[in-house]
Design a protein around this motif. Structure first.
Motif, PDB file in Angstrom:
ATOM      1  N   ASP A  73       0.849  -1.156  -0.007  1.00  0.00           N
ATOM      2  CA  ASP A  73       0.032  -0.312  -0.025  1.00  0.00           C
ATOM      3  C   ASP A  73       1.368   1.099   0.260  1.00  0.00           C
ATOM      4  O   ASP A  73       0.084   2.011  -0.189  1.00  0.00           O
ATOM      5  N   ARG A  74       2.184   1.010   0.597  1.00  0.00           N
ATOM      6  CA  ARG A  74       3.474   2.092   0.722  1.00  0.00           C
ATOM      7  C   ARG A  74       3.678   2.604  -0.428  1.00  0.00           C
ATOM      8  O   ARG A  74       3.508   3.176  -1.400  1.00  0.00           O
ATOM      9  N   ILE A  75       3.532   1.186  -1.389  1.00  0.00           N
ATOM     10  CA  ILE A  75       4.852   1.448  -2.322  1.00  0.00           C
ATOM     11  C   ILE A  75       3.608   2.611  -3.638  1.00  0.00           C
ATOM     12  O   ILE A  75       3.709   2.583  -4.908  1.00  0.00           O
ATOM     13  N   GLU A  76       1.956   1.509  -3.549  1.00  0.00           N
ATOM     14  CA  GLU A  76       0.971   2.502  -4.012  1.00  0.00           C
ATOM     15  C   GLU A  76       1.015   3.495  -4.065  1.00  0.00           C
ATOM     16  O   GLU A  76       0.851   4.453  -5.303  1.00  0.00           O
ATOM     17  N   ARG A  77       0.367   4.573  -2.622  1.00  0.00           N
ATOM     18  CA  ARG A  77       0.419   5.395  -2.713  1.00  0.00           C
ATOM     19  C   ARG A  77       1.305   6.443  -3.539  1.00  0.00           C
ATOM     20  O   ARG A  77       1.354   7.421  -3.364  1.00  0.00           O
TER      21      ARG A  77
ATOM     22  N   ARG B 225      -3.212  -3.742  -9.481  1.00  0.00           N
ATOM     23  CA  ARG B 225      -3.423  -4.153  -7.669  1.00  0.00           C
ATOM     24  C   ARG B 225      -2.562  -4.216  -7.237  1.00  0.00           C
ATOM     25  O   ARG B 225      -0.869  -3.819  -7.284  1.00  0.00           O
ATOM     26  N   PRO B 226      -1.982  -3.574  -6.126  1.00  0.00           N
ATOM     27  CA  PRO B 226      -0.922  -3.110  -5.070  1.00  0.00           C
ATOM     28  C   PRO B 226      -0.861  -4.440  -5.170  1.00  0.00           C
ATOM     29  O   PRO B 226       1.124  -4.002  -5.148  1.00  0.00           O
ATOM     30  N   ALA B 227      -0.900  -5.226  -4.562  1.00  0.00           N
ATOM     31  CA  ALA B 227       0.191  -6.735  -4.457  1.00  0.00           C
ATOM     32  C   ALA B 227       0.595  -7.163  -5.601  1.00  0.00           C
ATOM     33  O   ALA B 227       1.702  -7.672  -5.548  1.00  0.00           O
ATOM     34  N   LEU B 228       0.577  -6.815  -7.020  1.00  0.00           N
ATOM     35  CA  LEU B 228       1.197  -7.442  -7.982  1.00  0.00           C
ATOM     36  C   LEU B 228       2.218  -6.290  -7.889  1.00  0.00           C
ATOM     37  O   LEU B 228       3.455  -6.749  -9.168  1.00  0.00           O
TER      38      LEU B 228
END
Length: 407
Positions: free
Chosen positions: A12-16, A298-301
């Protein structure tokens, strides 16, 4: 906090932190092509153990020709050069200084990890020899470490040609790569055709630059928006048909990687079969771009793609060291299935697959410390930086001499 929760928080941090304009599909393609390199080397490379306990390179492809199609999937350097050309042209457009300054910055980023791995191995080799590691093992290991680094030299050269590739893309669009594939076809005809016996062996070297520039030029044309879906379908279909014709009608070797003892190889230097595969892969990549971008929302990918891209050069430079970190200690034990036994049985293949997570874990551990070579050097005086560069250069040159069998 559980491990799963921590991973989700990191994703989630990388996504943000990911900019909205980031082209996730290109990063995803780069990560996929990059991970194919260690996967291919780990699966399709093996060792034999001599009477003195020394390791020597071997390949399961020598005994299992039916594994050749695996090399079609794992040989993704065409995708890597395609994405490299695409990213380079975008970076070239955004440059704020001169072309020379832009090129210098890219070369320095590529060169630091190469100097790092070769300098570390130059220091480690005498220590390992003193600890009882046979010279044969050290030479085999040095060859494996240097083997992937040829890519960096070729990539630097094609990157330097970016301004010319841009001009060619503006004039010819996707067809700018056509003269390159024609050049490789002519050289292949000369070295494999009726006149092969009278052609000097060095002629094959002429394929090195156009062979790898081909996919890079496609990437530049793609980045300049000169290749659309119609062009992508042409690349996919044309590459697939040419690939099949070269295998069936012209009897090119099926393996995309070198096989010990084979009279011909497709990869060193690249043959027309490599370009046919790169064409088909490039067409497929362009066609799947939007679908891949949606998938990586998708954040997990997306998070592992970011991590792989941040460690790209470290993975390239150190993945063979991870393999050696398992195989060299095993050589002192004797014949360890999947590591030091000859790759000539189904049992070896199954054992090597079982070893893959171990290699990956060792690479992750090495990356934790070797990643610093990708970062800019710590602040210091100009003299101190010059001394560090000189020492690293001397160590790297010494290791290269040893790895190439010149000493």
């Amino acid at each position: 906090m559980s491990t799963l929760t921590a991973l989700r928080a990191a994703a989630d941090r990388i996504e943000r932190r990911t900019p909205a304009h980031r082209d996730r599909s290109v990063d995803g393609l780069r990560a996929l092509a990059l991970l194919a390199v260690p996967t291919g080397h780990w699966l399709l490379g093996g060792f034999t153990l001599d009477a003195d306990g020394g390791l020597h390179n071997a390949s399961p492809l020598s005994s299992f020709g039916g594994l050749a199609p695996a090399s079609w999937v794992l040989q993704m350097l065409g995708i890597f050069f395609l994405v490299g050309g695409y990213a380079s042209v975008l970076s070239f457009r955004r440059r704020t200084g001169s072309t020379g300054a832009w090129l210098k910055g890219r070369v320095v980023r590529l060169g630091r990890p190469v100097l790092g791995v070769t300098a570390v191995w130059a220091l480690a080799a005498p220590v390992l020899y003193a600890a009882g590691v046979p010279e044969a093992t050290l030479r085999t290991g040095a060859t494996l470490v240097v083997q992937p680094l040829w890519f960096v030299g070729v990539y630097v050269v094609v990157t330097a040609l970016t301004p010319y590739c841009v001009r060619a893309a503006h004039r010819l669009g996707g067809w700018a790569a056509a003269p390159l594939i024609a050049s490789v076809a002519v050289v292949d005809l000369l070295r494999y055709g009726p006149l092969a016996d009278s052609v000097p062996s060095w002629l094959s070297v002429l394929n090195v630059l156009p062979g790898w520039l081909f996919a890079y030029q496609l990437g530049v044309s793609w980045g300049e928006r000169r290749i659309g879906r119609r062009g992508a379908w042409l690349l996919l279909a044309g590459g697939a048909v040419l690939f099949a014709a070269l295998l069936v009608a012209f009897h090119y070797p099926a393996s995309m990687v070198g096989v010990p003892g084979a009279a011909r190889t497709n990869s060193h230097p690249p043959s027309l079969l490599v370009l046919a595969l790169a064409s088909a892969q490039s067409g497929a990549a362009i066609l799947l771009r939007d679908r891949l971008a949606r998938l990586l929302e998708r954040p997990a990918l997306w998070a592992p793609v970011v991590v792989v891209n941040l460690c790209a050069m470290t993975i390239l430079c150190w993945h063979q060291s991870a393999l050696l970190a398992a195989a060299v200690p095993a050589s002192f034990v004797g014949g360890v299935a999947g590591l030091t036994t000859a790759p000539d049985s189904l049992g070896w293949i199954l054992a090597r697959v079982a070893w893959m997570p171990v290699f990956a874990a060792l690479l992750a551990l090495i990356t934790r410390y070797a990643r610093r070579f990708e970062a800019a050097p710590a602040p210091g005086t100009r003299r101190a930086k010059a001394v560090r560069r000189a020492v690293a250069g001397v160590l790297a040159a010494g290791f290269a001499v040893f790895a190439l069998g010149l000493a």
